[in-house]
Design an enzyme around this catalytic site. Sequence first.
Site, PDB file in Angstrom:
ATOM      1  N   SER A  30       2.452  16.949  15.493  1.00  0.00           N
ATOM      2  CA  SER A  30       2.261  16.262  16.744  1.00  0.00           C
ATOM      3  C   SER A  30       1.765  17.013  18.009  1.00  0.00           C
ATOM      4  O   SER A  30       2.365  17.842  18.390  1.00  0.00           O
ATOM      5  CB  SER A  30       3.313  15.359  17.272  1.00  0.00           C
ATOM      6  OG  SER A  30       2.708  14.561  18.126  1.00  0.00           O
ATOM      7  N   LYS A  32       5.898   3.503  12.691  1.00  0.00           N
ATOM      8  CA  LYS A  32       5.441   2.281  13.572  1.00  0.00           C
ATOM      9  C   LYS A  32       5.660   1.039  13.167  1.00  0.00           C
ATOM     10  O   LYS A  32       5.527  -0.024  14.043  1.00  0.00           O
ATOM     11  CB  LYS A  32       3.919   2.484  13.576  1.00  0.00           C
ATOM     12  CG  LYS A  32       3.362   3.802  14.195  1.00  0.00           C
ATOM     13  CD  LYS A  32       1.781   3.864  14.187  1.00  0.00           C
ATOM     14  CE  LYS A  32       1.353   5.065  14.974  1.00  0.00           C
ATOM     15  NZ  LYS A  32      -0.134   5.150  15.101  1.00  0.00           N
ATOM     16  N   ASN A  76       3.359   1.842  18.705  1.00  0.00           N
ATOM     17  CA  ASN A  76       3.271   3.276  19.031  1.00  0.00           C
ATOM     18  C   ASN A  76       3.848   3.730  20.373  1.00  0.00           C
ATOM     19  O   ASN A  76       3.909   4.922  20.686  1.00  0.00           O
ATOM     20  CB  ASN A  76       1.804   3.792  19.014  1.00  0.00           C
ATOM     21  CG  ASN A  76       1.038   3.534  20.177  1.00  0.00           C
ATOM     22  OD1 ASN A  76       1.206   2.594  20.883  1.00  0.00           O
ATOM     23  ND2 ASN A  76      -0.153   4.174  20.148  1.00  0.00           N
ATOM     24  N   ASP A 118      -3.217   2.383  20.672  1.00  0.00           N
ATOM     25  CA  ASP A 118      -4.389   2.713  19.947  1.00  0.00           C
ATOM     26  C   ASP A 118      -5.944   2.223  20.322  1.00  0.00           C
ATOM     27  O   ASP A 118      -6.859   2.732  20.470  1.00  0.00           O
ATOM     28  CB  ASP A 118      -4.092   2.822  18.604  1.00  0.00           C
ATOM     29  CG  ASP A 118      -3.183   3.914  18.061  1.00  0.00           C
ATOM     30  OD1 ASP A 118      -2.961   4.848  18.779  1.00  0.00           O
ATOM     31  OD2 ASP A 118      -2.525   3.910  16.933  1.00  0.00           O
ATOM     32  N   ALA A 147      -4.921   2.638  11.181  1.00  0.00           N
ATOM     33  CA  ALA A 147      -5.757   3.076  12.332  1.00  0.00           C
ATOM     34  C   ALA A 147      -6.821   1.612  12.378  1.00  0.00           C
ATOM     35  O   ALA A 147      -7.166   1.289  13.616  1.00  0.00           O
ATOM     36  CB  ALA A 147      -6.468   4.212  12.377  1.00  0.00           C
ATOM     37  N   ILE A 202     -13.131   8.461  14.395  1.00  0.00           N
ATOM     38  CA  ILE A 202     -11.733   8.522  15.027  1.00  0.00           C
ATOM     39  C   ILE A 202     -10.830   9.927  14.595  1.00  0.00           C
ATOM     40  O   ILE A 202      -9.893  10.180  15.059  1.00  0.00           O
ATOM     41  CB  ILE A 202     -10.770   7.397  15.013  1.00  0.00           C
ATOM     42  CG1 ILE A 202     -10.211   7.341  13.533  1.00  0.00           C
ATOM     43  CG2 ILE A 202     -11.433   6.173  15.579  1.00  0.00           C
ATOM     44  CD1 ILE A 202      -8.954   6.149  13.529  1.00  0.00           C
TER      45      ILE A 202
HETATM   46  P1  NAP Z   1      -4.240   5.480   6.259  1.00  0.00           P
HETATM   47  O1  NAP Z   1      -3.661   3.958   6.838  1.00  0.00           O
HETATM   48  O2  NAP Z   1      -3.632   6.185   5.403  1.00  0.00           O
HETATM   49  O3  NAP Z   1      -5.502   4.736   5.838  1.00  0.00           O
HETATM   50  C1  NAP Z   1      -6.412   5.655   5.382  1.00  0.00           C
HETATM   51  C2  NAP Z   1      -7.906   5.135   4.839  1.00  0.00           C
HETATM   52  O4  NAP Z   1      -8.966   5.976   4.617  1.00  0.00           O
HETATM   53  C3  NAP Z   1      -7.861   4.016   3.870  1.00  0.00           C
HETATM   54  O5  NAP Z   1      -9.054   2.919   4.330  1.00  0.00           O
HETATM   55  C4  NAP Z   1      -8.211   4.614   2.846  1.00  0.00           C
HETATM   56  O6  NAP Z   1      -9.130   3.951   1.797  1.00  0.00           O
HETATM   57  C5  NAP Z   1      -9.493   5.481   3.312  1.00  0.00           C
HETATM   58  N1  NAP Z   1      -9.706   7.041   2.651  1.00  0.00           N
HETATM   59  C6  NAP Z   1      -8.870   7.913   2.445  1.00  0.00           C
HETATM   60  N2  NAP Z   1      -9.549   8.967   1.696  1.00  0.00           N
HETATM   61  C7  NAP Z   1     -10.589   8.519   1.270  1.00  0.00           C
HETATM   62  C8  NAP Z   1     -11.822   9.079   0.702  1.00  0.00           C
HETATM   63  N3  NAP Z   1     -11.559  10.202  -0.120  1.00  0.00           N
HETATM   64  N4  NAP Z   1     -12.907   8.252   0.420  1.00  0.00           N
HETATM   65  C9  NAP Z   1     -12.945   7.022   1.005  1.00  0.00           C
HETATM   66  N5  NAP Z   1     -12.132   6.566   1.818  1.00  0.00           N
HETATM   67  C10 NAP Z   1     -10.646   7.440   1.842  1.00  0.00           C
HETATM   68  O7  NAP Z   1      -4.709   6.253   7.456  1.00  0.00           O
HETATM   69  P2  NAP Z   1      -4.773   5.780   8.890  1.00  0.00           P
HETATM   70  O8  NAP Z   1      -3.393   5.811   9.738  1.00  0.00           O
HETATM   71  O9  NAP Z   1      -5.557   4.575   9.098  1.00  0.00           O
HETATM   72  O10 NAP Z   1      -5.661   7.072   9.684  1.00  0.00           O
HETATM   73  C11 NAP Z   1      -6.913   7.299   9.197  1.00  0.00           C
HETATM   74  C12 NAP Z   1      -7.409   8.417   9.967  1.00  0.00           C
HETATM   75  O11 NAP Z   1      -7.588   8.202  11.417  1.00  0.00           O
HETATM   76  C13 NAP Z   1      -6.559   9.639  10.043  1.00  0.00           C
HETATM   77  O12 NAP Z   1      -7.458  10.781   9.669  1.00  0.00           O
HETATM   78  C14 NAP Z   1      -6.045   9.878  11.177  1.00  0.00           C
HETATM   79  O13 NAP Z   1      -5.777  11.365  11.481  1.00  0.00           O
HETATM   80  C15 NAP Z   1      -7.119   9.376  12.191  1.00  0.00           C
HETATM   81  N6  NAP Z   1      -6.591   8.732  13.471  1.00  0.00           N
HETATM   82  C16 NAP Z   1      -7.047   9.149  14.576  1.00  0.00           C
HETATM   83  C17 NAP Z   1      -6.593   8.763  15.895  1.00  0.00           C
HETATM   84  C18 NAP Z   1      -7.073   9.098  17.185  1.00  0.00           C
HETATM   85  O14 NAP Z   1      -6.266   9.074  18.119  1.00  0.00           O
HETATM   86  N7  NAP Z   1      -8.317   9.803  17.143  1.00  0.00           N
HETATM   87  C19 NAP Z   1      -5.393   7.741  15.465  1.00  0.00           C
HETATM   88  C20 NAP Z   1      -5.209   7.278  14.493  1.00  0.00           C
HETATM   89  C21 NAP Z   1      -5.616   7.666  13.392  1.00  0.00           C
HETATM   90  P3  NAP Z   1      -8.098   3.140   0.713  1.00  0.00           P
HETATM   91  O15 NAP Z   1      -7.535   1.935   1.197  1.00  0.00           O
HETATM   92  O16 NAP Z   1      -9.030   3.031  -0.326  1.00  0.00           O
HETATM   93  O17 NAP Z   1      -7.001   4.276   0.200  1.00  0.00           O
END
Ligand code: NAP
Length: 274
Positions: free
Chosen positions: A14, A65, A86, A101, A130, A216
Amino acid sequence: MKKAFVTGWPIKHSKSPMLHGFWLKQYGIDGSYEAYGVEPENFEQFLKDLPSSEFMGGNVTIPHKEVAFANVDQLDNAASAIGAVNTLWLEDEKLCGGNTDAYGFSANMDQFAPDWKNGKNAIVLGAGGAARAIIFAILDAGYEQIHIVNRTYERAENLSTLFDKKCHAHSWDKLPELLSEADFIVNTTSIGMAGSDASMMPDLSTLPTSAIVSDIVYIPLETPFLKSANELGLQTVDGLGMLLHQAVPGFEKWFGVRPEVTSELRDYILGLSS
Ligand code: NAP
């Protein structure tokens, strides 16, 4: 001394302690913000103990969360809609849970693409945790149509039914036909995150030249998704500002000062990633 924490499991990745530590120093506050690892089996007890602990509150990250959402005394509107907490704080001995978020996402868009709220038609890539916050923020911004496109169609469908009639679920192969009508597209999948599989990177060339593109994911800062949009001359917004802005409401609740997201803070956090 006022104390706050970020809890998750594992927690050592983190950046929040550095982010809040920067503000504590900048504002000369006698406070601390520490990473506090809590194993999933101990998290409910951790929440029960909070009102009598030394902490003013803290942040909650993966995998806690949803458990926080189910166990606080009071939720804010964003957390209720998103289904995840969060940020925790205490009010009249009650444990309150919020979700910042969506606020962080909107504030970052407002800072770098102030016209983003003028759009009507948005595409959200991804249907994970997210994406829920991003959809809440885009609905709140007044969009008329939100197309949720995900590799696993069922997750997009589940998400669209949780929200408004304005949300429509699509499988990944429908993306090309949606792009030409989009005012705004945001990637919430981990495609393009350092070390991840980028084979499903979409071709953005049919987006209107006025479209705004955001990601993001912020490691790397210019993801392959943003790089291809930049090469097409489209307006882009990276994901680092979402991380910085989402921390503002919590800091204000625990330490009594509304902190600023400055370019110095951004450079400091960027320096930690490189
Ligand atoms: P999550 O719940 O694990 O969801 C991941 C998503 O990505 C799902 O829709 C998944 O699809 C898709 N995915 C994963 N690998 C893929 C691939 N190779 N090709 C196509 N789709 C793929 O994760 P999350 O918590 O939503 O976070 C997602 C991203 O956002 C992370 O990288 C995280 O670091 C980033 N994030 C950034 C912030 C910020 O403050 N900027 C905040 C939160 C999260 P499926 O449903 O088909 O598995």
